[in-house]
Design a protein around this motif. Structure first.
Motif: not given
Length: 267
Positions: A82, A85, A88-89, A133, A137, A140, A147-148, A151, A181
């Motif tokens: 979480h 995500y 990194s976003h 994303d 993603g 990540s 993560s995705l 997400a 996502i």
């Protein structure tokens, strides 16, 4: 042994002890930034704040993450995914220069103030969210956070925890964010796999295949020094491989294997 990045700065703001979740947030941030290693844009300074209005945002070279958001994810079995995500976003918005508006990333406003934004800017913002994303993603995934895949749960927790309406003026709806996502999960996994195949292809002198893999990743606006370095090697080796004399010379080139960018899954 990891060395704390010199540009990493955490503002504790009135609470004397740093929780384990906050320390883990720092480690996730450090790991992601280390794997991105962008030589052209400095990493943002990370600040953990006590405000409770914008879960996370990037602004003027800083990334702000609220302690409330960290606490929101604290009890989750997928805490690392979480946080990875969200971080990194936000890093994607920073490195892709999406700073045309202060409302970048997860910077929702829950103070009931309307956000005036044109239809054109709204479309640009949606495009930026999709890019963030996918870009986030990918990094990540190669940093070890799936993560995705988590997400949807993360963003649903944010909306619920911050009591946000599904529709926020000037921002993609919750349903649209989830759709973005879901559409990027397969893409990010594919790009991560292409990165691995590209590096493996270089080791087996499959230069054309490596070139195709790295080029496809860059075509999706996902880049890193490793990708450019190894793509350059693929071009070079392909060029000299057809010349008997040139191919027998040892050149001062190397496949960049110093990165921790490996496909693995922690969640």
């Amino acid at each position: 042994m990891k060395v704390l990045l010199p540009f990493l700065l955490i503002y504790i703001n009135c609470f004397s002890q740093v929780s384990q979740s906050e320390k883990l947030t720092m480690e996730i941030y450090e790991n992601l930034v280390s794997n991105i290693t962008n030589n052209f844009i400095s990493a943002p300074i990370l600040e953990i704040t006590l405000t409770e209005i914008n879960p996370a945002k990037v602004l003027n070279g800083r990334m702000y993450i609220e302690k409330k958001l960290i606490d929101l994810f604290h009890d989750s079995h997928n805490f690392e995914a979480h946080m990875a995500y969200v971080i990194s976003h936000e890093l994607a918005h920073h490195y892709l220069n999406h700073g045309w508006t202060k409302q970048t990333g997860f910077a929702f406003k829950n103070d009931n103030k309307k956000i005036s934004i044109s239809d054109k800017e709204k479309l640009i913002k949606e495009m930026h969210e999709e890019e963030a994303d996918l870009w986030g993603g990918f990094f990540s995934q190669v940093s070890g956070y799936n993560s995705l895949a988590h997400a949807k749960e993360a963003i649903s927790k944010i909306y619920k925890g911050y009591e946000l309406p599904n529709e926020i003026e000037g921002y993609p709806s919750l349903e649209r964010r989830i759709s973005i996502i879901e559409s990027n999960i397969t893409k990010a996994n594919k790009l991560a796999k292409l990165f691995e195949i590209g590096n493996t292809s270089l080791l087996f002198n499959l230069h054309s295949l490596a070139e195709s893999c790295f080029t496809e990743i860059l075509r999706n606006n996902v880049n890193s020094p490793e990708i450019y370095n190894n793509l350059g090697i693929a071009y070079f080796l392909e060029a000299v491989s057809g010349h008997y004399k040139l191919s027998r010379i040892n050149y001062p080139i190397f496949i960049d294997d110093n990165s921790t960018m490996k496909i693995k899954s922690r969640n």
